[in-house]
Design a protein around this motif. Structure first.
Motif, PDB file in Angstrom:
ATOM      1  N   VAL A  92       0.863  -1.176   0.000  1.00 19.95           N
ATOM      2  CA  VAL A  92       0.000   0.000   0.000  1.00 19.95           C
ATOM      3  C   VAL A  92       0.901   1.228   0.000  1.00 19.95           C
ATOM      4  O   VAL A  92       1.770   1.365   0.867  1.00 19.95           O
ATOM      5  N   LEU A  93       0.699   2.077  -0.989  1.00 19.74           N
ATOM      6  CA  LEU A  93       1.487   3.305  -1.120  1.00 19.74           C
ATOM      7  C   LEU A  93       0.669   4.508  -0.671  1.00 19.74           C
ATOM      8  O   LEU A  93      -0.522   4.606  -0.965  1.00 19.74           O
ATOM      9  N   SER A  94       1.336   5.419   0.025  1.00 14.89           N
ATOM     10  CA  SER A  94       0.714   6.679   0.415  1.00 14.89           C
ATOM     11  C   SER A  94       1.782   7.752   0.381  1.00 14.89           C
ATOM     12  O   SER A  94       2.862   7.575   0.970  1.00 14.89           O
ATOM     13  N   ASP A  95       1.514   8.821  -0.306  1.00 18.09           N
ATOM     14  CA  ASP A  95       2.487   9.915  -0.456  1.00 18.09           C
ATOM     15  C   ASP A  95       3.830   9.413  -0.963  1.00 18.09           C
ATOM     16  O   ASP A  95       4.893   9.854  -0.517  1.00 18.09           O
ATOM     17  N   ALA A 115     -12.436  -5.266   2.754  1.00 19.00           N
ATOM     18  CA  ALA A 115     -13.444  -5.334   3.812  1.00 19.00           C
ATOM     19  C   ALA A 115     -13.482  -4.067   4.670  1.00 19.00           C
ATOM     20  O   ALA A 115     -14.554  -3.616   5.056  1.00 19.00           O
ATOM     21  N   GLN A 116     -12.304  -3.499   4.968  1.00 20.76           N
ATOM     22  CA  GLN A 116     -12.237  -2.405   5.934  1.00 20.76           C
ATOM     23  C   GLN A 116     -11.940  -1.045   5.327  1.00 20.76           C
ATOM     24  O   GLN A 116     -12.045  -0.030   6.020  1.00 20.76           O
ATOM     25  N   GLY A 117     -11.505  -1.026   4.076  1.00 15.60           N
ATOM     26  CA  GLY A 117     -11.124   0.239   3.471  1.00 15.60           C
ATOM     27  C   GLY A 117      -9.725   0.651   3.886  1.00 15.60           C
ATOM     28  O   GLY A 117      -8.963  -0.142   4.438  1.00 15.60           O
ATOM     29  N   TYR A 118      -9.386   1.905   3.628  1.00 10.08           N
ATOM     30  CA  TYR A 118      -8.042   2.402   3.881  1.00 10.08           C
ATOM     31  C   TYR A 118      -7.953   3.293   5.120  1.00 10.08           C
ATOM     32  O   TYR A 118      -6.867   3.681   5.519  1.00 10.08           O
ATOM     33  N   ALA A 119      -9.063   3.625   5.729  1.00 11.73           N
ATOM     34  CA  ALA A 119      -9.059   4.585   6.837  1.00 11.73           C
ATOM     35  C   ALA A 119      -8.173   4.122   7.992  1.00 11.73           C
ATOM     36  O   ALA A 119      -7.465   4.939   8.589  1.00 11.73           O
ATOM     37  N   TRP A 120      -8.175   2.838   8.296  1.00  9.69           N
ATOM     38  CA  TRP A 120      -7.364   2.349   9.414  1.00  9.69           C
ATOM     39  C   TRP A 120      -5.871   2.514   9.122  1.00  9.69           C
ATOM     40  O   TRP A 120      -5.086   2.776  10.031  1.00  9.69           O
ATOM     41  N   LEU A 121      -5.477   2.419   7.862  1.00  4.79           N
ATOM     42  CA  LEU A 121      -4.074   2.644   7.503  1.00  4.79           C
ATOM     43  C   LEU A 121      -3.723   4.124   7.592  1.00  4.79           C
ATOM     44  O   LEU A 121      -2.638   4.482   8.042  1.00  4.79           O
ATOM     45  N   GLN A 122      -4.636   4.969   7.185  1.00  5.16           N
ATOM     46  CA  GLN A 122      -4.389   6.403   7.252  1.00  5.16           C
ATOM     47  C   GLN A 122      -4.251   6.846   8.702  1.00  5.16           C
ATOM     48  O   GLN A 122      -3.387   7.657   9.031  1.00  5.16           O
ATOM     49  N   LYS A 123      -5.073   6.279   9.570  1.00 10.20           N
ATOM     50  CA  LYS A 123      -4.993   6.604  10.996  1.00 10.20           C
ATOM     51  C   LYS A 123      -3.660   6.140  11.569  1.00 10.20           C
ATOM     52  O   LYS A 123      -2.995   6.884  12.288  1.00 10.20           O
ATOM     53  N   ALA A 124      -3.244   4.928  11.252  1.00  8.76           N
ATOM     54  CA  ALA A 124      -1.973   4.392  11.750  1.00  8.76           C
ATOM     55  C   ALA A 124      -0.803   5.219  11.226  1.00  8.76           C
ATOM     56  O   ALA A 124       0.158   5.491  11.953  1.00  8.76           O
ATOM     57  N   GLN A 125      -0.870   5.649   9.963  1.00  9.31           N
ATOM     58  CA  GLN A 125       0.190   6.458   9.387  1.00  9.31           C
ATOM     59  C   GLN A 125       0.282   7.806  10.100  1.00  9.31           C
ATOM     60  O   GLN A 125       1.369   8.276  10.406  1.00  9.31           O
TER      61      GLN A 125
END
Length: 55
Positions: free
Chosen positions: A18-21, A38-48
């Motif tokens: 998963v790439l971000s910025d 299933a969960q989307g990307y929001a949990w990764l954005q929060k962790a980042q």
């Protein structure tokens, strides 16, 4: 490179990134793709965001 879960029904990726910025923020096997579906990307954005506050 894909954003489409339905494509993954035809291939079995050995790695999922998963790439971000422009940075890899999460890596895993094909189960990561299913988790993202299933969960989307929001949990990764929060962790980042939490990691950036700590670092």
């Amino acid at each position: 490179v894909t954003h489409y879960q339905r494509l993954l029904a035809y291939i079995n990726p050995a790695f999922v990134h998963v790439l971000s910025d422009g940075k890899i923020v999460k890596s895993g096997d094909d189960s990561l793709a299913h988790e993202l579906e299933a969960q989307g990307y929001a949990w990764l954005q929060k962790a980042q965001a939490e990691d950036e506050l700590e670092g």
